[in-house]
Design a protein around this motif. Structure first.
Motif, short mmCIF file in Angstrom:
data_model
loop_
_atom_site.label_atom_id
_atom_site.label_comp_id
_atom_site.label_asym_id
_atom_site.label_seq_id
_atom_site.Cartn_x
_atom_site.Cartn_y
_atom_site.Cartn_z
N ARG A 243 0.84 -1.20 0.00
CA ARG A 243 0.00 0.00 0.00
C ARG A 243 0.87 1.26 0.00
O ARG A 243 0.59 2.22 -0.71
N ALA A 244 1.96 1.23 0.80
CA ALA A 244 2.85 2.39 0.87
C ALA A 244 3.52 2.64 -0.47
O ALA A 244 3.67 3.79 -0.89
N ARG A 245 3.94 1.59 -1.16
CA ARG A 245 4.60 1.74 -2.46
C ARG A 245 3.66 2.35 -3.50
O ARG A 245 4.10 3.11 -4.37
N LYS A 246 2.39 2.03 -3.41
CA LYS A 246 1.42 2.58 -4.36
C LYS A 246 1.19 4.07 -4.11
O LYS A 246 0.89 4.83 -5.04
N LEU A 247 1.31 4.49 -2.85
CA LEU A 247 1.03 5.87 -2.48
C LEU A 247 2.26 6.77 -2.56
O LEU A 247 2.14 7.98 -2.72
N ALA A 248 3.45 6.18 -2.41
CA ALA A 248 4.68 6.98 -2.35
C ALA A 248 5.21 7.28 -3.74
O ALA A 248 5.02 6.52 -4.68
N ARG A 249 5.93 8.39 -3.85
CA ARG A 249 6.58 8.73 -5.11
C ARG A 249 8.08 8.49 -5.01
O ARG A 249 8.85 8.99 -5.82
N TYR A 250 8.50 7.74 -4.01
CA TYR A 250 9.91 7.46 -3.78
C TYR A 250 10.07 6.03 -3.29
O TYR A 250 9.09 5.32 -3.07
N GLY A 251 11.30 5.58 -3.10
CA GLY A 251 11.57 4.19 -2.77
C GLY A 251 11.07 3.77 -1.40
O GLY A 251 11.17 4.50 -0.42
N VAL A 252 10.52 2.56 -1.33
CA VAL A 252 10.09 1.95 -0.06
C VAL A 252 10.76 0.58 0.02
O VAL A 252 10.59 -0.24 -0.88
N SER A 253 11.56 0.34 1.05
CA SER A 253 12.32 -0.91 1.11
C SER A 253 12.45 -1.41 2.56
O SER A 253 12.07 -0.74 3.51
N ILE A 254 13.01 -2.62 2.69
CA ILE A 254 13.15 -3.28 3.99
C ILE A 254 14.61 -3.60 4.25
O ILE A 254 15.30 -4.15 3.41
N LEU A 255 15.08 -3.27 5.46
CA LEU A 255 16.38 -3.71 5.96
C LEU A 255 16.12 -4.68 7.10
O LEU A 255 15.47 -4.32 8.09
N PHE A 256 16.60 -5.91 6.96
CA PHE A 256 16.41 -6.94 8.00
C PHE A 256 17.74 -7.17 8.72
O PHE A 256 18.75 -7.47 8.09
N ILE A 257 17.72 -7.02 10.05
CA ILE A 257 18.92 -7.24 10.87
C ILE A 257 18.83 -8.63 11.47
O ILE A 257 17.92 -8.94 12.25
#
Length: 302
Positions: free
Chosen positions: A88-102
């Motif tokens: 949902r965030a990726r559809k609404l954002a005009r910039y990159g949305v990503s995950i960092l897993f520690i």
């Protein structure tokens, strides 16, 4: 660690979800991201992620990157919920949305919980190991969907912070980031490495008394290794392989490639080769190159 490209603050905002195993270093990652210009928010309800993306897009305030920390204590935490809210965030954002897993190994996590004398959030009345295994099952799907995974099992806090900064400090273009890490086989292969090269066949400066106390960053050690009669042929074949594969990784959309170079002690041969390889990658152009020496502390100098 050596940055072949000088870090710059991101010119295009991104929303970075920082998650992972409890005790692996999420809070440390958020502080490192703050150091390079991110705004950090911890334990935000997952349902608010799309609202953040929509707000910044509508308000035109998408100039500063945002790091959001979530873990098993966060409301609605699950692989399914994270997947849905990020989509949902990726559809609404005009910039990159990503995950960092520690991530981190079980024995190391147990040691950290014992050291701090804190219970695991999923097993306050049981063994720490029980909570870790339950959390591993809960986060398995999240790790699989992550854009970046950092394993902190063998990293010092300083090394971990520097690795986070190397990954996210330079985001002004879409060039693939290539990190080249030297390591000791005695202490294990980096778990997050994409490519691993063993250089224990090269002549070892450890057995030369006047070189033993220096590292592969020292010119005298570098000259000794470079003088090995097979080094030139080896390095030529290694760079030839990467000449073929790096463009393909980039074409596949990979944002970061982790190359690990190992020797016996992680002090001489692997350090030198990692430095040379990082310089070679940087000279090719089109990539952001960083070298990182796992067994060396911040005091390591040439």
């Amino acid at each position: 660690m050596t940055d072949t490209v000088a870090p710059k603050t991101s010119e295009k905002a991104q929303l970075l979800l920082v998650t992972g195993m409890s005790g692996a270093g999420r809070s440390t990652a958020l502080r490192a991201l703050e150091d390079i210009g991110f705004e950090a928010v911890d334990n935000l309800p997952l349902s608010l992620l799309p609202r953040l993306a929509a707000y910044e897009t509508k308000s035109g305030q998408a100039g500063r990157p945002l790091a959001v920390g979530v873990d098993v204590r966060s409301r609605e935490f699950s692989a399914g919920a994270i997947g849905r809210e990020l989509e949902r965030a990726r559809k609404l954002a005009r910039y990159g949305v990503s995950i960092l897993f520690i991530d981190c190994g079980e024995e190391t996590l147990i040691g950290r919980f014992k050291e701090t004398r804190r219970p695991h959030p999923l097993s306050p009345d049981r063994r720490v190991a029980d909570g870790i295994r339950l959390e591993r099952r809960l986060t398995e799907g999240i790790r699989d969907m992550a854009d970046q995974v950092i394993d902190t099992s063998t990293l010092t806090v300083w090394q971990f912070r520097e690795k986070v900064k190397a990954l996210y400090a330079v985001e002004s273009d879409h060039a693939m980031s290539v990190s080249v890490t030297s390591f000791s086989y005695r202490k294990g292969v980096p778990r997050d490495a994409d490519l691993v090269f063993d250089v224990r066949f090269l002549k070892n400066p450890h057995y030369v008394a006047e070189l033993r106390d220096f590292t592969g960053l020292d010119p005298k050690v570098a000259d000794y290794i470079r003088g090995d009669e097979i080094f030139e042929a080896f390095f030529g074949r290694l760079t030839g392989l990467l000449s073929l594969t790096l463009p393909r990784y980039a074409e596949e959309g990979k944002s970061h490639l982790s190359i690990a170079v190992g020797c016996t002690g992680g002090k001489h041969r692997s350090v030198f080769v990692a430095e040379e390889l990082s310089k070679w990658v940087a000279k090719r152009g089109g990539y952001r190159a960083h070298s990182f020496h796992r067994e060396q502390g911040p005091e390591a100098k040439s």
